[in-house]
Design an enzyme around this catalytic site. Structure first.
Site, PDB file in Angstrom:
ATOM      1  N   ASP A   1       0.875   0.754 -14.202  1.00 28.09           N
ATOM      2  CA  ASP A   1      -0.589   0.724 -14.234  1.00 28.09           C
ATOM      3  C   ASP A   1      -1.154   1.864 -13.383  1.00 28.09           C
ATOM      4  OD1 ASP A   1      -3.109  -0.512 -14.997  1.00 28.09           O
ATOM      5  OD2 ASP A   1      -3.323  -1.030 -12.873  1.00 28.09           O
TER       6      ASP A   1
ATOM      7  N   PRO B   1       0.838  -1.206   0.000  1.00 30.86           N
ATOM      8  CA  PRO B   1       0.000   0.000   0.000  1.00 30.86           C
ATOM      9  C   PRO B   1       0.871   1.254   0.000  1.00 30.86           C
ATOM     10  CG  PRO B   1       0.045  -0.992   2.188  1.00 30.86           C
ATOM     11  CD  PRO B   1       0.809  -1.913   1.296  1.00 30.86           C
TER      12      PRO B   1
ATOM     13  N   HIS C   1      -4.729   2.274 -14.792  1.00 30.45           N
ATOM     14  CA  HIS C   1      -5.262   1.660 -13.564  1.00 30.45           C
ATOM     15  C   HIS C   1      -6.269   0.556 -13.935  1.00 30.45           C
ATOM     16  CE1 HIS C   1      -5.437   2.635  -9.055  1.00 30.45           C
ATOM     17  NE2 HIS C   1      -5.883   1.406  -9.235  1.00 30.45           N
TER      18      HIS C   1
ATOM     19  N   GLU D   1      -2.330  10.530 -11.527  1.00 31.01           N
ATOM     20  CA  GLU D   1      -3.295   9.886 -12.439  1.00 31.01           C
ATOM     21  C   GLU D   1      -4.719  10.427 -12.316  1.00 31.01           C
ATOM     22  OE1 GLU D   1      -3.011   5.773 -10.877  1.00 31.01           O
ATOM     23  OE2 GLU D   1      -5.129   5.912 -10.355  1.00 31.01           O
TER      24      GLU D   1
END
Ligand code: NAD
Length: 347
Positions: free
Chosen positions: A258, A206, A295, A263
């Site tokens: 990704d 995380p 993503h 983003e």
């Protein structure tokens, strides 16, 4: 509750609507779908709702939490695993938060391997060439994964599956985890050793305040020349400027992203035909050895179905029972589970 539970969904895409419509046949919640993200400007849309349902790029900061509370919302239901976009400590004792801790770790781990294979075998280049009837092989030389050392950062649900996949390819696996599990047959090393020994590095931990930009100019300096960096975790684990410099200096051999730290204003939207104003992203995408997906790692039928099932079950459980298995608070985040949660809700 006698009245129907009312939920405002934010940042909704067509695939969300489809999977939640199907699953809601079991609950008949009163759902309002909004395309817009939840923010200080849109929090008013939650007025009169019992819960909001949000995704990775809805920013639930202090002002948004205050707004939700003011409008009578009692629950933030994340339809994702990570919760770094929620000011979780500020939410404590104001509004409850539930997540979907696992929906398909296979989806993400398999996507990480798909990106790795695409990159090292130049499939992204070959696809475009043969579409144009260009059958030349020049510049498409790759390398075997067999025998290479992969460093895995974060050995939870996704990391462990990625490790199994890598072992299937005959790769040597080393790993770093802040809380390494015992007796799982994984060779844990320090972060510095992982940077130094890995041919490929893949992130499955995380994002926290302490590991932001763990890939930076200093860590890149320690890495092997030609290292391949894969990030399917959270964008801000990597300092994008440092990554770009590492690629320009030919230190980083390839990168598969990704996720990207900036983003939220770009990913999930169609900007074809527009001028993208993020110069770092534009430069990264222009590199022949960088692959960016938007993503997308979670996006499988199985994952969407599991997300809808767990999210609506979380909401049902929160409002009808005294305990919700997937409730999270900042104390749970630190030690796994907080003591009030063991008896009921987190507060
Ligand atoms: P998990 O909780 O099962 O595993 C996370 C692991 O990271 C744990 O073993 C934990 O001990 C370790 N960890 C915690 N802090 C760390 C640190 N500072 N350094 C190194 N390791 C640390 O989580 P998971 O289900 O495997 O998911 C991992 C991450 O993948 C999520 O946090 C999320 O950011 C990302 N994710 C991305 C997508 C996507 O579509 N791209 C989808 C789901 C999850």
């Amino acid at each position: 509750m006698d009245q129907k539970i009312k939920i405002a969904f934010f940042d909704v895409k067509e695939y969300d609507r489809q999977s939640f419509q199907v699953e809601n046949q079991n609950y008949l919640f009163d759902i309002i779908y909004y395309d817009t993200k939840l923010s200080e400007d849109t929090v008013l849309l939650a007025d009169g709702c019992d819960a909001v349902c949000v995704f990775v790029n809805d920013l639930i900061n202090e002002a948004v939490i205050d707004g939700l509370v003011k409008h009578g919302v009692r629950l933030i239901a994340l339809r994702c695993a990570g919760y770094n976009n929620v000011s979780i400590e500020y939410a404590y004792e104001k509004i409850h938060v539930v997540t979907v801790p696992a929906y398909s770790p296979y989806a993400v781990a398999e996507h990480a391997m798909a990106l790795l294979l695409t990159s090292v075998r130049r499939i992204h280049k070959a696809y475009i060439r043969t579409k144009d009837f260009n059958f030349s092989l020049n510049g498409l030389t790759g390398f075997d994964l067999h025998g290479k050392t992969v460093g895995v950062v974060g050995t939870g649900k996704i990391g462990k599956i990625f490790i199994d996949i890598c072992r299937g390819f005959g790769m040597r696996v080393i790993a770093y985890d802040k809380f390494p599990s015992k007796d799982n047959g994984i060779e844990y090393v320090s972060l510095d050793e992982l940077w130094e020994r890995s041919d490929i590095i893949s992130f499955h931990c995380p994002l926290t305040s302490e590991n932001k930009h763990m890939v930076n100019a200093h860590s890149i300096e320690k890495m092997k020349k030609g290292v391949v960096i894969i990030n399917t975790s959270r964008g801000a684990l990597i300092d994008s400027d440092a990554l770009l410099d590492g690629i320009k200096q030919r230190k980083i051999g390839a990168s598969c992203l990704d996720v990207y730290e900036e983003e939220s204003d770009v990913f999930f939207h169609d900007f074809s035909g527009h001028i993208v104003s993020d110069d770092v992203l534009a430069r990264l995408i222009s590199m022949p050895n960088v692959i960016v997906t938007s993503h997308q790692a979670f996006l499988t039928n199985e994952a969407l179905q599991n997300i809808a099932q767990t999210t609506l079950k979380n909401i049902e459980q929160f409002f009808s029972e005294k305990q919700c298995d997937n409730e999270i608070c900042y104390k749970c985040a630190k030690i796994g589970s907080c003591s009030p949660k063991q008896r009921g809700h987190c507060f």
